[in-house]
Design a protein around this motif. Structure first.
Motif, short mmCIF file in Angstrom:
data_model
loop_
_atom_site.label_atom_id
_atom_site.label_comp_id
_atom_site.label_asym_id
_atom_site.label_seq_id
_atom_site.Cartn_x
_atom_site.Cartn_y
_atom_site.Cartn_z
N ARG A 172 0.99 -1.22 0.09
CA ARG A 172 0.08 0.06 -0.06
C ARG A 172 0.77 1.38 0.12
O ARG A 172 0.63 2.10 -0.81
CB ARG A 172 -0.82 0.00 1.24
CG ARG A 172 -1.76 1.29 1.48
CD ARG A 172 -2.43 1.09 2.81
NE ARG A 172 -3.16 2.41 3.09
CZ ARG A 172 -2.40 3.53 3.86
NH1 ARG A 172 -1.32 3.46 4.05
NH2 ARG A 172 -3.16 4.70 3.73
N GLN A 189 -7.53 -1.97 -10.60
CA GLN A 189 -7.46 -2.56 -9.56
C GLN A 189 -7.95 -4.19 -9.94
O GLN A 189 -8.89 -4.31 -10.48
CB GLN A 189 -8.26 -2.23 -8.31
CG GLN A 189 -7.82 -3.27 -7.06
CD GLN A 189 -8.58 -2.60 -5.69
OE1 GLN A 189 -9.24 -1.74 -5.86
NE2 GLN A 189 -8.26 -3.14 -4.76
N LYS A 200 -9.47 3.78 -11.82
CA LYS A 200 -10.03 4.16 -10.88
C LYS A 200 -9.05 5.31 -10.25
O LYS A 200 -7.89 5.12 -10.46
CB LYS A 200 -10.06 3.22 -9.67
CG LYS A 200 -11.13 2.16 -9.86
CD LYS A 200 -11.30 1.12 -8.68
CE LYS A 200 -12.52 0.18 -8.84
NZ LYS A 200 -12.45 -0.69 -7.62
N GLU A 204 -10.78 5.94 -5.02
CA GLU A 204 -11.59 5.02 -5.24
C GLU A 204 -11.11 3.58 -5.01
O GLU A 204 -11.84 2.50 -5.01
CB GLU A 204 -11.95 4.98 -6.73
CG GLU A 204 -12.87 6.24 -7.12
CD GLU A 204 -13.38 6.39 -8.58
OE1 GLU A 204 -14.66 6.72 -8.70
OE2 GLU A 204 -12.64 6.00 -9.32
N ILE A 205 -9.75 3.47 -4.93
CA ILE A 205 -9.02 2.24 -4.94
C ILE A 205 -9.21 1.58 -3.15
O ILE A 205 -8.89 2.34 -2.63
CB ILE A 205 -7.69 1.96 -5.29
CG1 ILE A 205 -7.74 2.37 -6.80
CG2 ILE A 205 -6.84 0.80 -5.04
CD1 ILE A 205 -6.41 2.63 -7.51
N ASP A 206 -9.52 0.23 -3.25
CA ASP A 206 -9.47 -0.51 -2.02
C ASP A 206 -8.16 -0.61 -1.29
O ASP A 206 -7.86 -1.81 -1.83
CB ASP A 206 -10.68 -1.28 -1.85
CG ASP A 206 -10.90 -2.23 -0.22
OD1 ASP A 206 -10.22 -1.54 0.52
OD2 ASP A 206 -11.72 -2.99 -0.23
N LEU A 207 -7.88 -0.06 -0.75
CA LEU A 207 -6.15 -0.50 -0.37
C LEU A 207 -6.06 -1.38 0.63
O LEU A 207 -4.89 -1.89 0.89
CB LEU A 207 -5.52 0.88 0.15
CG LEU A 207 -5.47 2.12 -0.73
CD1 LEU A 207 -4.67 3.43 -0.28
CD2 LEU A 207 -4.69 1.73 -1.97
N SER A 212 -5.76 -8.86 -4.03
CA SER A 212 -6.08 -8.01 -5.33
C SER A 212 -4.49 -7.29 -5.41
O SER A 212 -3.62 -7.19 -4.45
CB SER A 212 -6.99 -7.19 -5.02
OG SER A 212 -6.74 -6.13 -4.27
N VAL A 214 -3.09 -3.50 -7.69
CA VAL A 214 -3.05 -2.25 -8.32
C VAL A 214 -2.21 -2.26 -9.37
O VAL A 214 -1.14 -2.68 -8.90
CB VAL A 214 -3.01 -0.92 -7.58
CG1 VAL A 214 -3.31 0.11 -8.22
CG2 VAL A 214 -4.23 -1.03 -6.48
#
Length: 483
Positions: A172, A189, A200, A204-207, A212, A214
């Motif tokens: 992250r 992502q 995104k 907006e990215i789910d860190l 998953s 990026v």
């Protein structure tokens, strides 16, 4: 021949048994006429006769048994068999697999029956006991192949031909730092399920998302008629230790986005994501004439279009080979380690590498698919040709075309020691027939051990039956033709 041997052996046994009976009858008459013979002599005579009779009776059975065994095994293998492992997949996805195997003379059996080939759409090693396979058995996956086909693991391997990627949530902070230093970069992502891919914004990215990653989005794709596309190259791994890798050269899988790329809109994923609604090459106007009028396949039609743009398509294919070669080599040790718990290595892997080309004709690796789609009404001919080449390469061939030679069997019709001989002058110069201590003797025929001979025999037979496959690992010494 075994039948004639059987009859001959039984005739000899019968004649010897008659002889024993005659000797026994003569003995009885002599006993009656010559009562003076002592009891001790009679017992010795009778004992010797019984021992002789028992020995002669046993001899033919000892000779017949091996003949019956070989005939029975030939009958078992007269029709080679295959089984399908369908966990989590529909059988229609394997329709071409079944069709090609049937054409090769293979008969389908149940997963719990005796089979020569196990074709599994999913990773089979967690559910099926495959640690000890028989010599004529083979499975279409390698243990540890997930090191290549796991999207998260592969995309975050930081190989030089991959778009920059960061595993979440572990990377992250690195991702946020990179995004700060590259304010014009765009990111998508992704996860192993390859669902809902979309550009995104950072916010907006789910860190914190597990499993998953990026990945940086390549913004200058090479376009055909303003359509973005990816290419799929079919790859076969026939051996891991030592490593042998082939690519299919008959054609390449092209998939085009259904919506034109420009004007670009990140909200419209049909412009830049290849999904289930992709277009085949003959649906692209600039390629249609090369398909329909001039009879070119997908790769040839694409090359013609690239030349129309004043570019050289042969700049692409050496990059493709090098990317596949280096990717497999980067994961080789992991797969070798996964094989340690398996006593036999009767495996092969048919996968598809998906790649992307930018406007400078630079090639990027996107992912590798463990069980690529091999079914589609409009291109079944491509899938059948890929399967036929892959099967021939690994020894799954028509019995009528190989004189009854099954997978795992060596035969002098295919390979003899002289086919493996090389460097005769060097071997003679260093007297390798007297001592194999020098490095120059390592490949001399008389210095090879049995395992090395078997490895070279397998590689030689693959070369003979490669059809439309080209070996890229080990890299050929002479390489004068393109992919």
């Amino acid at each position: 021949m075994s039948a004639r041997v059987d009859k001959t052996v039984r005739r000899r046994a019968k004649s010897k048994c008659i002889l024993i009976n005659e000797e026994t009858e003569n003995g009885s008459r002599q006993f009656k006429s010559k009562v003076a013979i002592g009891l001790r002599s009679i017992l010795i005579f009778v004992t010797a006769s019984l021992i002789t009779a028992i020995f002669l009776e046993c001899v033919p059975h000892a000779k017949v048994f091996p003949c019956w065994w070989s005939v029975r095994n030939h009958e078992q293998h007269a029709t080679p068999t295959f089984a399908l492992y369908l966990k989590g997949s529909r059988e229609i996805h394997l329709e071409n697999v079944v069709k090609v195997l049937n054409k090769l003379g293979y008969q389908r059996v149940g997963i719990n029956d005796s089979w020569n080939l196990l074709w599994s759409h999913d990773y089979p090693f967690l559910k099926l006991p495959l640690q000890e396979l028989g010599k004529p058995q083979v499975v279409n996956h390698f243990p540890g192949c997930g090191y290549l086909t796991n999207k998260v693991d592969l995309s975050t391997s930081q190989l030089p031909f991959q778009p920059r990627a960061f595993r979440l949530p572990a990377d992250r902070d690195k991702f946020l730092e990179y995004a700060h230093d590259h304010p014009d970069a765009l990111f998508v992502q992704k996860n192993n399920r390859h669902r809902q891919i979309k550009i995104k914004e950072i916010k907006e990215i789910d860190l914190q998302s597990n499993d998953s990653f990026v990945q940086e989005f390549i913004q200058r794709p090479f376009l055909v008629d303003n359509h973005k596309f990816d290419i799929g190259v079919y790859v076969v791994i026939t051996s891991v230790n030592p490593l042998r890798v082939y690519i299919y050269t008959g054609d390449i899988r092209f998939r085009f986005c259904p919506i034109e790329y420009h004007p670009f809109d990140a909200e419209n994923v049909g412009k830049y994501v290849v999904a289930g609604d992709f277009l085949n090459p003959w649906k692209i106007a600039a390629l249609e004439k090369y398909h329909a009028v001039y009879g070119g396949n997908s790769r040839m039609s694409f090359e013609a279009y690239v030349r129309d743009q004043g570019r050289d398509p042969f700049k692409i294919w050496p990059q493709v080979e090098e990317i596949i070669r280096k990717t497999v080599l980067a994961k080789e040790k992991d797969i070798v380690n996964a094989l340690h718990s398996f006593s036999t290595h009767n495996f092969f892997e048919l996968m598809r590498f998906d790649l992307f080309i930018d406007e400078d004709l630079k090639v990027y690796l996107m992912e590798a698919n463990m069980s690529p789609n091999l079914y589609g009404n409009q291109i079944n001919h491509l899938f059948e040709q890929v399967l036929y080449s892959a099967f021939n390469l690994v020894g799954i061939r028509s019995i009528s075309a190989t004189a009854g030679i099954m997978y795992g069997e060596n035969n002098t019709l295919l390979t003899i020691d002289q086919n493996l001989a090389t460097g005769l002058n060097q071997c003679a110069e260093h007297n390798c027939d007297q001592s194999c201590e020098k490095d120059e003797c390592d490949l001399c025929l008389m210095c090879l051990n049995e395992l090395e001979k078997e490895t070279l025999q397998n590689a030689y037979q693959e070369h003979l039956h490669r059809v439309s496959m080209k070996r890229i690992v080990p890299k050929p010494i002479v390489d004068s033709y393109p992919i």
